[in-house]
Write an enzyme that holds these catalytic residues in place. Structure first.
Site, PDB file in Angstrom:
ATOM      1  N   GLY A  28       1.453  -0.933  -0.171  1.00 24.51           N
ATOM      2  CA  GLY A  28       0.104   0.169  -0.096  1.00 24.51           C
ATOM      3  C   GLY A  28       0.727   1.453  -0.389  1.00 24.51           C
ATOM      4  O   GLY A  28       0.349   2.151  -0.011  1.00 24.51           O
TER       5      GLY A  28
ATOM      6  N   GLY B  91      13.614   8.795  -8.756  1.00 24.72           N
ATOM      7  CA  GLY B  91      14.862   9.257  -7.644  1.00 24.72           C
ATOM      8  C   GLY B  91      16.326   9.412  -8.567  1.00 24.72           C
ATOM      9  O   GLY B  91      16.249   9.490  -9.565  1.00 24.72           O
ATOM     10  N   LEU B  92      16.958   9.453  -7.644  1.00 20.74           N
ATOM     11  CA  LEU B  92      18.130  10.134  -7.659  1.00 20.74           C
ATOM     12  C   LEU B  92      18.790   8.368  -7.621  1.00 20.74           C
ATOM     13  O   LEU B  92      19.119   8.225  -6.755  1.00 20.74           O
ATOM     14  CB  LEU B  92      18.984  11.025  -6.598  1.00 20.74           C
ATOM     15  CG  LEU B  92      20.132  11.317  -6.904  1.00 20.74           C
ATOM     16  CD1 LEU B  92      20.668  11.685  -7.994  1.00 20.74           C
ATOM     17  CD2 LEU B  92      21.033  12.475  -5.262  1.00 20.74           C
TER      18      LEU B  92
ATOM     19  N   LYS C 231      20.555  -1.709  -0.497  1.00 17.07           N
ATOM     20  CA  LYS C 231      20.474  -3.029  -0.630  1.00 17.07           C
ATOM     21  C   LYS C 231      21.340  -4.427  -0.365  1.00 17.07           C
ATOM     22  O   LYS C 231      22.966  -3.077  -0.142  1.00 17.07           O
ATOM     23  CB  LYS C 231      21.167  -3.160  -2.269  1.00 17.07           C
ATOM     24  CG  LYS C 231      20.153  -2.341  -3.646  1.00 17.07           C
ATOM     25  CD  LYS C 231      20.535  -1.759  -4.890  1.00 17.07           C
ATOM     26  CE  LYS C 231      20.449  -0.620  -5.288  1.00 17.07           C
ATOM     27  NZ  LYS C 231      20.909   0.421  -5.338  1.00 17.07           N
TER      28      LYS C 231
ATOM     29  N   HIS D 207      20.491  -7.600  -4.127  1.00 16.12           N
ATOM     30  CA  HIS D 207      21.163  -6.504  -4.596  1.00 16.12           C
ATOM     31  C   HIS D 207      20.767  -7.899  -5.920  1.00 16.12           C
ATOM     32  O   HIS D 207      21.393  -7.009  -6.910  1.00 16.12           O
ATOM     33  CB  HIS D 207      22.894  -6.893  -4.395  1.00 16.12           C
ATOM     34  CG  HIS D 207      23.407  -4.517  -5.418  1.00 16.12           C
ATOM     35  ND1 HIS D 207      23.957  -3.833  -4.650  1.00 16.12           N
ATOM     36  CD2 HIS D 207      22.902  -4.646  -6.458  1.00 16.12           C
ATOM     37  CE1 HIS D 207      24.127  -2.539  -5.239  1.00 16.12           C
ATOM     38  NE2 HIS D 207      24.042  -3.509  -6.353  1.00 16.12           N
TER      39      HIS D 207
ATOM     40  N   PRO E 218       7.589   6.646  -5.135  1.00 18.36           N
ATOM     41  CA  PRO E 218       7.454   8.229  -6.480  1.00 18.36           C
ATOM     42  C   PRO E 218       8.334   7.335  -7.049  1.00 18.36           C
ATOM     43  O   PRO E 218       9.905   6.384  -7.066  1.00 18.36           O
ATOM     44  CB  PRO E 218       8.879   9.193  -5.919  1.00 18.36           C
ATOM     45  CG  PRO E 218       8.735   8.615  -4.207  1.00 18.36           C
ATOM     46  CD  PRO E 218       8.203   7.386  -3.992  1.00 18.36           C
TER      47      PRO E 218
ATOM     48  N   TYR F  82      28.378   0.987  -2.624  1.00 19.08           N
ATOM     49  CA  TYR F  82      28.941   2.527  -3.027  1.00 19.08           C
ATOM     50  C   TYR F  82      29.793   2.979  -2.257  1.00 19.08           C
ATOM     51  O   TYR F  82      29.465   3.442  -2.817  1.00 19.08           O
ATOM     52  CB  TYR F  82      27.211   3.413  -3.528  1.00 19.08           C
ATOM     53  CG  TYR F  82      26.492   2.595  -4.283  1.00 19.08           C
ATOM     54  CD1 TYR F  82      26.426   1.587  -5.406  1.00 19.08           C
ATOM     55  CD2 TYR F  82      25.371   3.045  -4.478  1.00 19.08           C
ATOM     56  CE1 TYR F  82      25.811   0.441  -6.185  1.00 19.08           C
ATOM     57  CE2 TYR F  82      24.614   2.266  -5.171  1.00 19.08           C
ATOM     58  CZ  TYR F  82      24.770   1.172  -6.566  1.00 19.08           C
ATOM     59  OH  TYR F  82      23.833   0.103  -7.305  1.00 19.08           O
TER      60      TYR F  82
ATOM     61  N   ASP G 243      18.574   6.226  -4.109  1.00 21.94           N
ATOM     62  CA  ASP G 243      18.912   4.976  -4.235  1.00 21.94           C
ATOM     63  C   ASP G 243      19.979   4.972  -3.970  1.00 21.94           C
ATOM     64  O   ASP G 243      21.202   5.173  -4.631  1.00 21.94           O
ATOM     65  CB  ASP G 243      19.056   4.188  -5.749  1.00 21.94           C
ATOM     66  CG  ASP G 243      18.659   3.095  -6.205  1.00 21.94           C
ATOM     67  OD1 ASP G 243      18.080   1.867  -5.606  1.00 21.94           O
ATOM     68  OD2 ASP G 243      19.988   2.179  -5.916  1.00 21.94           O
TER      69      ASP G 243
HETATM   70  N1  NAP Z   1      21.262  -3.086  -8.584  1.00 23.67           N
HETATM   71  C1  NAP Z   1      21.993  -2.339  -9.758  1.00 23.67           C
HETATM   72  O1  NAP Z   1      22.656  -3.258  -9.569  1.00 23.67           O
HETATM   73  C2  NAP Z   1      22.974  -1.577 -10.478  1.00 23.67           C
HETATM   74  C3  NAP Z   1      23.591  -1.289 -10.519  1.00 23.67           C
HETATM   75  C4  NAP Z   1      23.726   0.077 -11.391  1.00 23.67           C
HETATM   76  C5  NAP Z   1      22.779   1.202 -11.094  1.00 23.67           C
HETATM   77  N2  NAP Z   1      21.857   1.382 -10.035  1.00 23.67           N
HETATM   78  C6  NAP Z   1      21.374   1.949  -9.980  1.00 23.67           C
HETATM   79  O2  NAP Z   1      21.106   3.055 -11.136  1.00 23.67           O
HETATM   80  C7  NAP Z   1      21.665   4.327 -10.420  1.00 23.67           C
HETATM   81  C8  NAP Z   1      21.278   4.432 -12.306  1.00 23.67           C
HETATM   82  O3  NAP Z   1      22.743   4.156 -12.803  1.00 23.67           O
HETATM   83  P1  NAP Z   1      24.423   4.609 -13.376  1.00 23.67           P
HETATM   84  O4  NAP Z   1      24.626   5.522 -12.158  1.00 23.67           O
HETATM   85  O5  NAP Z   1      24.933   3.207 -13.269  1.00 23.67           O
HETATM   86  O6  NAP Z   1      23.646   5.117 -14.402  1.00 23.67           O
HETATM   87  P2  NAP Z   1      23.398   6.028 -15.180  1.00 23.67           P
HETATM   88  O7  NAP Z   1      21.975   7.465 -14.525  1.00 23.67           O
HETATM   89  O8  NAP Z   1      22.318   6.117 -16.458  1.00 23.67           O
HETATM   90  O9  NAP Z   1      23.852   7.243 -15.598  1.00 23.67           O
HETATM   91  C9  NAP Z   1      25.154   7.920 -14.617  1.00 23.67           C
HETATM   92  C10 NAP Z   1      25.492   9.181 -15.846  1.00 23.67           C
HETATM   93  O10 NAP Z   1      25.601   9.835 -16.255  1.00 23.67           O
HETATM   94  C11 NAP Z   1      25.800  11.347 -16.073  1.00 23.67           C
HETATM   95  N3  NAP Z   1      24.524  11.624 -16.133  1.00 23.67           N
HETATM   96  C12 NAP Z   1      23.262  12.388 -15.517  1.00 23.67           C
HETATM   97  N4  NAP Z   1      22.799  12.735 -16.019  1.00 23.67           N
HETATM   98  C13 NAP Z   1      23.071  13.560 -16.978  1.00 23.67           C
HETATM   99  C14 NAP Z   1      22.534  14.201 -18.613  1.00 23.67           C
HETATM  100  N5  NAP Z   1      20.842  14.691 -18.126  1.00 23.67           N
HETATM  101  N6  NAP Z   1      23.203  14.696 -19.788  1.00 23.67           N
HETATM  102  C15 NAP Z   1      24.387  13.861 -19.285  1.00 23.67           C
HETATM  103  N7  NAP Z   1      25.068  12.690 -18.733  1.00 23.67           N
HETATM  104  C16 NAP Z   1      23.786  12.982 -17.425  1.00 23.67           C
HETATM  105  C17 NAP Z   1      26.339  11.083 -14.587  1.00 23.67           C
HETATM  106  O11 NAP Z   1      27.286  12.119 -14.887  1.00 23.67           O
HETATM  107  P3  NAP Z   1      27.234  13.538 -13.864  1.00 23.67           P
HETATM  108  O12 NAP Z   1      26.953  12.817 -12.342  1.00 23.67           O
HETATM  109  O13 NAP Z   1      28.750  14.469 -13.802  1.00 23.67           O
HETATM  110  O14 NAP Z   1      26.065  14.049 -14.542  1.00 23.67           O
HETATM  111  C18 NAP Z   1      26.892  10.062 -14.812  1.00 23.67           C
HETATM  112  O15 NAP Z   1      28.127  10.088 -15.246  1.00 23.67           O
HETATM  113  C19 NAP Z   1      22.901   3.933 -10.107  1.00 23.67           C
HETATM  114  O16 NAP Z   1      23.680   5.298  -9.725  1.00 23.67           O
HETATM  115  C20 NAP Z   1      22.706   3.284  -8.885  1.00 23.67           C
HETATM  116  O17 NAP Z   1      21.839   3.819  -7.356  1.00 23.67           O
HETATM  117  C21 NAP Z   1      22.296  -0.159  -9.833  1.00 23.67           C
END
Ligand code: NAP
Length: 317
Positions: free
Chosen positions: A9, A16-17, A77, A110, A13, A48, A43
């Protein structure tokens, strides 16, 4: 801000970040700025290595009146070294201490992968077969953690339908969320259909394809989402950026999305994507971009003498 009602329930959102690779010396300001801009979902993960700094930022945001705890959605996670029930108990306590919280909104397994807690001896594998702590045991511990009030909701990450079925069949409890990579080149249509039928929310990680990965050494052959002509044409229609189109597409197709940024301008840009409305035709055009391409391909879990294979991780059943 659009939300999704989970099995409990609780309303999560959809935007997120992300905080993976958000350096300790930047993540404090990023969290404070994000909250001031209107982000209400963060997140996190113990692996991390930045939860203590995020905890300081959250605590300061609460005590300075930027936002109340109950308005925030905080996910973390359980790492691959801590699936054993005693270790999982220790892991969530550490995460809560670091984040300076009494409870999480969502706690996820995770990966469906096990690693030894101790550093392996030379020549020894650091992998453990998943049979040594079955995922059903870990899922039952997640239920216990939720029942203790340490998290309001429980879910998984990087699970395919086979492992989802395994834990659901064994316990009768359906995870609230499955967090997987999802972006226009990897849309997970089969997994999404399965999750939609079961009321599981998919959270899209790497929604921007991990940023400009193809500009990094060793990744030159990686497709560059930001240069995709379809995404650029749609962006032009909306006076927006390709990143905003990818983020909005994720929410409009009913997934939650957690783009990572530590840059104030891009934090605002990404949140402002929530003001865009894509047409049915634009949604269809983006659906046509699917190519089954993973930016996080999981081969790190399948190297050397690992008992895991990519087929086992990502197979769709
Ligand atoms: N569950 C899992 O196994 C798992 C695996 C991977 C990720 N995650 C989670 O998912 C989140 C997001 O994935 P991710 O960090 O791998 O990749 P992402 O969000 O796809 O990409 C992040 C990258 O894009 C850049 N960026 C952000 N906004 C932008 C924009 N508007 N224009 C151009 N570049 C931009 C960021 O740089 P700047 O910071 O310099 O803006 C950073 O280098 C992670 O941070 C984590 O919390 C979970």
């Amino acid at each position: 801000m659009e939300k999704f009602k989970l099995h409990s329930g609780d309303e999560m959102p959809l935007f997120g970040l992300g905080t993976w690779k958000s350096p300790e010396n930047m993540v404090y300001d990023a969290i404070r700025e994000a909250i001031r801009l209107g982000y209400r979902h963060i997140d996190c993960a113990r692996i991390y290595g930045n939860e203590a700094v995020i905890g300081r930022a959250l605590n300061d945001a609460f005590s300075e009146g930027d936002v109340e705890r109950k308005e925030m959605w905080i996910t973390s996670k359980l790492w691959n070294t801590h699936h054993d029930p005693d270790d999982a108990q220790e892991a969530i306590q550490t995460t809560l201490n670091d984040l300076q919280l009494n409870y999480l909104d969502l706690y996820l397994i995770h990966w469906p992968v096990l690693l030894k807690k101790e550093k392996p001896q030379e020549g020894e594998s650091h992998f453990l077969p998943i049979s040594s702590i079955p995922l059903t045991t870990t899922w039952k511990k997640m239920q216990d953690i939720r029942n203790q009030g340490l998290t309001r909701n429980i879910g998984v990450s990087n699970f395919n339908t086979k492992v989802l079925n395994e834990i659901i069949d064994a316990t009768g409890e359906i995870p609230s969320v499955n967090q997987v990579e999802s972006q226009p080149y990897l849309q997970h249509n089969l997994l999404k259909k399965y999750c939609d039928n079961k009321g599981i929310l998919i959270t899209a990680y790497c929604p921007l394809g991990n940023g400009n990965k193809s500009e990094k050494e060793g990744f030159e052959n990686t497709p560059h989402l930001f240069l995709d002509p379809t995404l650029n044409a749609i962006a032009e229609n909306h006076d927006a950026t390709p990143a905003q189109i990818m983020i909005r597409w994720a929410v409009q197709r009913g997934t939650s999305v957690i783009p990572k940024s530590t840059n104030a301008g891009r934090l605002a840009e990404n949140l402002n994507a929530m003001n865009i409305q894509l047409s049915d035709q634009e949604m269809k055009d983006i659906s046509g971009l699917e190519k089954g391409f993973r930016y996080i391909n999981g081969d790190v879990w399948c190297k050397g003498n690992s008992p895991y294979t990519l087929e086992q991780l990502w197979g769709e059943y």
